[in-house]
Scaffold this motif. Structure first.
Motif, PDB file in Angstrom:
ATOM      1  N   ALA A   1       2.534  -2.495  -4.626  1.00 46.23           N
ATOM      2  CA  ALA A   1       2.467  -2.823  -3.253  1.00 46.23           C
ATOM      3  C   ALA A   1       1.204  -2.001  -2.758  1.00 46.23           C
ATOM      4  CB  ALA A   1       3.732  -2.486  -2.437  1.00 46.23           C
ATOM      5  N   ALA A   2       1.103  -0.847  -2.975  1.00 43.07           N
ATOM      6  CA  ALA A   2      -0.211  -0.235  -2.443  1.00 43.07           C
ATOM      7  C   ALA A   2      -1.310   0.001  -2.709  1.00 43.07           C
ATOM      8  CB  ALA A   2       0.270   1.548  -2.331  1.00 43.07           C
ATOM      9  N   ALA A   3      -1.585  -0.993  -3.974  1.00 43.32           N
ATOM     10  CA  ALA A   3      -2.811  -1.258  -4.445  1.00 43.32           C
ATOM     11  C   ALA A   3      -3.601  -2.305  -3.753  1.00 43.32           C
ATOM     12  CB  ALA A   3      -2.517  -1.381  -6.187  1.00 43.32           C
ATOM     13  N   PRO A   4      -5.060  -2.316  -3.762  1.00 39.61           N
ATOM     14  CA  PRO A   4      -5.552  -3.380  -2.960  1.00 39.61           C
ATOM     15  C   PRO A   4      -5.494  -4.804  -3.894  1.00 39.61           C
ATOM     16  CG  PRO A   4      -6.983  -1.500  -3.155  1.00 39.61           C
ATOM     17  CD  PRO A   4      -5.692  -1.055  -4.195  1.00 39.61           C
ATOM     18  N   VAL A   5      -5.661  -5.858  -3.082  1.00 42.85           N
ATOM     19  CA  VAL A   5      -5.422  -7.207  -3.700  1.00 42.85           C
ATOM     20  C   VAL A   5      -6.346  -7.330  -4.736  1.00 42.85           C
ATOM     21  CG1 VAL A   5      -5.576  -9.570  -3.319  1.00 42.85           C
ATOM     22  CG2 VAL A   5      -4.533  -8.120  -1.605  1.00 42.85           C
ATOM     23  N   GLU A   6      -7.905  -6.747  -4.478  1.00 36.57           N
ATOM     24  CA  GLU A   6      -8.706  -6.959  -5.658  1.00 36.57           C
ATOM     25  C   GLU A   6      -8.763  -5.931  -6.853  1.00 36.57           C
ATOM     26  OE1 GLU A   6     -10.344  -4.024  -2.405  1.00 36.57           O
ATOM     27  OE2 GLU A   6      -9.210  -5.863  -2.393  1.00 36.57           O
ATOM     28  N   ARG A   7      -7.743  -5.070  -6.901  1.00 34.61           N
ATOM     29  CA  ARG A   7      -7.247  -4.253  -7.917  1.00 34.61           C
ATOM     30  C   ARG A   7      -5.890  -4.955  -8.729  1.00 34.61           C
ATOM     31  NH1 ARG A   7      -9.449   0.805  -8.204  1.00 34.61           N
ATOM     32  NH2 ARG A   7      -8.459   0.803 -10.344  1.00 34.61           N
ATOM     33  N   GLY A   8      -5.363  -5.836  -8.219  1.00 32.81           N
ATOM     34  CA  GLY A   8      -4.015  -6.745  -8.475  1.00 32.81           C
ATOM     35  C   GLY A   8      -2.792  -6.153  -7.970  1.00 32.81           C
ATOM     36  N   GLY A   9      -3.221  -5.531  -6.755  1.00 31.52           N
ATOM     37  CA  GLY A   9      -1.814  -5.221  -6.058  1.00 31.52           C
ATOM     38  C   GLY A   9      -1.678  -6.189  -4.827  1.00 31.52           C
ATOM     39  N   LEU A  10      -0.765  -5.802  -4.147  1.00 28.03           N
ATOM     40  CA  LEU A  10      -0.410  -6.531  -3.069  1.00 28.03           C
ATOM     41  C   LEU A  10      -1.237  -6.242  -1.663  1.00 28.03           C
ATOM     42  CD1 LEU A  10       3.652  -6.629  -3.279  1.00 28.03           C
ATOM     43  CD2 LEU A  10       2.136  -8.056  -4.289  1.00 28.03           C
ATOM     44  N   GLY A  11      -1.850  -5.360  -1.478  1.00 25.84           N
ATOM     45  CA  GLY A  11      -2.658  -4.914  -0.475  1.00 25.84           C
ATOM     46  C   GLY A  11      -1.830  -4.258   0.819  1.00 25.84           C
ATOM     47  N   ALA A  12      -0.808  -3.938   0.808  1.00 27.86           N
ATOM     48  CA  ALA A  12       0.102  -3.411   1.781  1.00 27.86           C
ATOM     49  C   ALA A  12      -0.574  -2.317   2.368  1.00 27.86           C
ATOM     50  CB  ALA A  12       1.589  -3.200   1.383  1.00 27.86           C
ATOM     51  N   ASP A  13      -0.634  -2.175   3.739  1.00 30.63           N
ATOM     52  CA  ASP A  13      -1.102  -1.084   4.425  1.00 30.63           C
ATOM     53  C   ASP A  13       0.341  -0.069   4.610  1.00 30.63           C
ATOM     54  OD1 ASP A  13       0.459  -2.305   6.559  1.00 30.63           O
ATOM     55  OD2 ASP A  13      -1.577  -2.522   7.630  1.00 30.63           O
ATOM     56  N   VAL A  14      -0.123   1.037   5.272  1.00 29.99           N
ATOM     57  CA  VAL A  14       1.075   2.118   5.297  1.00 29.99           C
ATOM     58  C   VAL A  14       2.100   1.413   6.331  1.00 29.99           C
ATOM     59  CG1 VAL A  14       1.671   4.368   6.170  1.00 29.99           C
ATOM     60  CG2 VAL A  14      -0.636   3.974   4.909  1.00 29.99           C
ATOM     61  N   PRO A  15       1.719   1.015   7.542  1.00 34.88           N
ATOM     62  CA  PRO A  15       3.081   0.380   8.136  1.00 34.88           C
ATOM     63  C   PRO A  15       3.925  -0.682   7.456  1.00 34.88           C
ATOM     64  CG  PRO A  15       0.883   0.416   9.598  1.00 34.88           C
ATOM     65  CD  PRO A  15       0.659   0.834   8.260  1.00 34.88           C
ATOM     66  N   ALA A  16       3.130  -1.268   6.559  1.00 39.83           N
ATOM     67  CA  ALA A  16       3.965  -2.320   5.856  1.00 39.83           C
ATOM     68  C   ALA A  16       4.793  -1.729   4.747  1.00 39.83           C
ATOM     69  CB  ALA A  16       3.022  -3.447   5.155  1.00 39.83           C
ATOM     70  N   LEU A  17       4.130  -0.698   4.061  1.00 42.34           N
ATOM     71  CA  LEU A  17       4.674   0.007   3.190  1.00 42.34           C
ATOM     72  C   LEU A  17       6.033   0.788   3.807  1.00 42.34           C
ATOM     73  CD1 LEU A  17       1.756   1.800   1.147  1.00 42.34           C
ATOM     74  CD2 LEU A  17       3.274   0.125   0.292  1.00 42.34           C
ATOM     75  N   ALA A  18       6.059   1.181   5.010  1.00 45.70           N
ATOM     76  CA  ALA A  18       7.096   1.906   5.541  1.00 45.70           C
ATOM     77  C   ALA A  18       8.303   0.945   6.007  1.00 45.70           C
ATOM     78  CB  ALA A  18       6.652   2.550   6.705  1.00 45.70           C
ATOM     79  N   GLY A  19       7.832  -0.258   6.323  1.00 43.74           N
ATOM     80  CA  GLY A  19       8.960  -1.405   6.385  1.00 43.74           C
ATOM     81  C   GLY A  19       9.648  -1.600   5.165  1.00 43.74           C
ATOM     82  N   MET A  20       8.702  -1.919   4.076  1.00 47.40           N
ATOM     83  CA  MET A  20       9.379  -2.145   2.811  1.00 47.40           C
ATOM     84  C   MET A  20      10.491  -1.107   2.242  1.00 47.40           C
ATOM     85  SD  MET A  20       5.809  -3.577   1.279  1.00 47.40           S
ATOM     86  CE  MET A  20       6.318  -3.955  -0.437  1.00 47.40           C
ATOM     87  N   ALA A  21       9.889   0.156   2.653  1.00 47.95           N
ATOM     88  CA  ALA A  21      10.744   1.225   2.336  1.00 47.95           C
ATOM     89  C   ALA A  21      12.231   1.126   3.007  1.00 47.95           C
ATOM     90  CB  ALA A  21      10.092   2.515   2.472  1.00 47.95           C
ATOM     91  N   ALA A  22      12.107   0.784   4.036  1.00 47.02           N
ATOM     92  CA  ALA A  22      13.196   0.575   5.022  1.00 47.02           C
ATOM     93  C   ALA A  22      14.031  -0.351   4.515  1.00 47.02           C
ATOM     94  CB  ALA A  22      12.891   0.457   6.403  1.00 47.02           C
ATOM     95  N   ALA A  23      13.528  -1.548   4.234  1.00 40.17           N
ATOM     96  CA  ALA A  23      14.058  -2.626   3.751  1.00 40.17           C
ATOM     97  C   ALA A  23      14.913  -2.439   2.465  1.00 40.17           C
ATOM     98  CB  ALA A  23      13.423  -3.927   3.712  1.00 40.17           C
ATOM     99  N   LEU A  24      14.208  -1.767   1.502  1.00 35.94           N
ATOM    100  CA  LEU A  24      15.088  -1.455   0.290  1.00 35.94           C
ATOM    101  C   LEU A  24      16.139  -0.562   0.496  1.00 35.94           C
ATOM    102  CD1 LEU A  24      12.020  -1.118  -1.974  1.00 35.94           C
ATOM    103  CD2 LEU A  24      13.448  -2.975  -2.011  1.00 35.94           C
ATOM    104  N   ALA A  25      15.976   0.516   1.297  1.00 36.04           N
ATOM    105  CA  ALA A  25      16.924   1.388   1.351  1.00 36.04           C
ATOM    106  C   ALA A  25      18.206   0.864   1.937  1.00 36.04           C
ATOM    107  CB  ALA A  25      16.399   2.648   2.526  1.00 36.04           C
TER     108      ALA A  25
END
Length: 379
Positions: free
Chosen positions: A49-73
């Protein structure tokens, strides 16, 4: 790109309600690694998730990552914490992958959804990130290290580990590097049992880590700089996302319990309102810190003393107030919340949250904060 991030957030919510929630009680009871959840996260590309799209990731920024962590929890706190810790290690690698060999190794981490653990604690030093006793020892073209880490979350299950050590045998304790070691070439010796109160599925016993590696696996950025710019702020934000998700889930279960009791139970508990205003304050603080951390990670801002004080304050506030919210939820739910079973149980959520003040111990952070407050300057 935005659509991909939104799709990833939706996938986190669906997985939390599905496979994570399905196995959470068993993972907690048996203190075992949540293999089914990690398999599902990989299938949806969420380990990158944290990897840039051009490196094969999802390109999620820190606010998006925090929201994903909360959702998974909301589905499984241990799975969410493993995911959050992995994203921190991935971000560290992405900030340092200079040179063809290291860059290819990081590309493989992203492409193959490899799980990265962290070994920064050490016997005799504890969780003092900026100090190491073990050292990198060189022998011609190869190098090795031998570290007794007091806590290594999911280390036995990881595909690779990011290990802190002194630059060399003659280096002072604060002259540190981070080394990406391949689990297949690393000897891991479990030094103790793992039977904690909460976050049991993180599987975090003490480990002895003995690794041999090539020089290019030593990250080029000094470890202290990596800690200040990436590791500490992102850890505080993503861990806080996990704790926020656990607290929000506890509050929702309390509301459901109050509704199920109906009007015959009398006026609703004031704790329902207390939980909401506490959560609103935490959400605002988390969002502000996530946005500021994103600027630091991208180089748009510097990791100033004032910034460090604010992200440390987020960790302190979230780790304490989230526990208060879960306790308030238990008061509302009564014995139904105290029970380990049933739709209104908040027991596991509370036990997981009780680990929060101990992760980078709050007493240490308070002492650091008192010093930083004297020298921090306004924005």
């Amino acid at each position: 790109m935005t659509g991909d991030r939104e799709s990833a957030a939706g996938a986190c919510r669906e997985l939390a309600k599905g496979v994570l929630a399905e196995h959470a009680a068993e993972v907690d009871r048996d203190a075992r690694f949540p293999k089914e959840a990690l398999r599902a996260l990989r299938a949806h590309g969420l380990l990158a998730a944290a990897a840039p799209v051009e490196r094969g990731g999802l390109g999620a920024d820190v606010p998006a990552l925090a929201g994903m962590a909360a959702a998974l929890a909301r589905g499984c706190g241990a799975t969410a914490m493993i995911w959050a810790m992995h994203q921190v290690q991935l971000a560290c690698l992405l900030a340092c992958d200079e040179g063809a060999e290291l860059r290819e190794a990081v590309t493989r981490v992203v492409r193959d959804q490899l799980l990265i653990a962290s070994a920064t604690s050490e016997a005799g030093i504890g969780g003092a990130l900026r100090t190491s006793a073990c050292a990198v020892e060189r022998d011609g073209a190869s190098a090795r290290l031998d570290k007794r880490a007091t806590t290594v979350s999911y280390g036995v299950e990881a595909d690779a580990l990011l290990v802190s050590a002194r630059r060399g045998p003659g280096s002072p304790p604060a002259d540190q590097v981070a080394v990406l070691v391949d689990s297949a070439r690393t000897q891991l010796e479990v030094l103790g049992g793992w039977n904690p109160l909460g976050m049991r599925g993180t599987c975090s016993p003490a480990l002895r880590v003995r690794a041999e590696f090539e020089d290019w696996r030593i990250l080029p950025v000094p470890f202290g700089d990596l800690v200040a710019r990436v590791m500490t702020p992102l850890s505080h934000v993503l861990w806080s996302g996990v704790w926020y998700g656990l607290a929000a889930e506890a509050a929702d279960r309390a509301v459901c319990h109050a509704r199920a009791r109906g009007d015959g139970a009398g006026p609703p508990s004031g704790s329902l309102a207390e939980m909401r205003w506490r959560l609103a304050g935490l959400e605002a603080q988390l969002d502000a810190a996530a946005r500021e951390t994103q600027d630091v990670l991208t180089g748009a801002a510097e990791p100033t003393v004032a910034f460090t004080l604010r992200v440390n304050s987020l960790k302190l506030a979230m780790s304490q107030v989230a526990v208060d919210v879960a306790l308030a939820a238990m008061r509302v739910c009564g014995m139904a919340g105290y029970s380990e079973e049933g739709p209104h149980s908040v027991a596991r959520l509370l036990r997981d949250l009780l680990s929060a003040p101990l992760m980078i111990n709050n007493e240490r952070l308070v002492a650091i904060g008192a010093q930083l407050a004297l020298v921090a300057r306004e924005r």
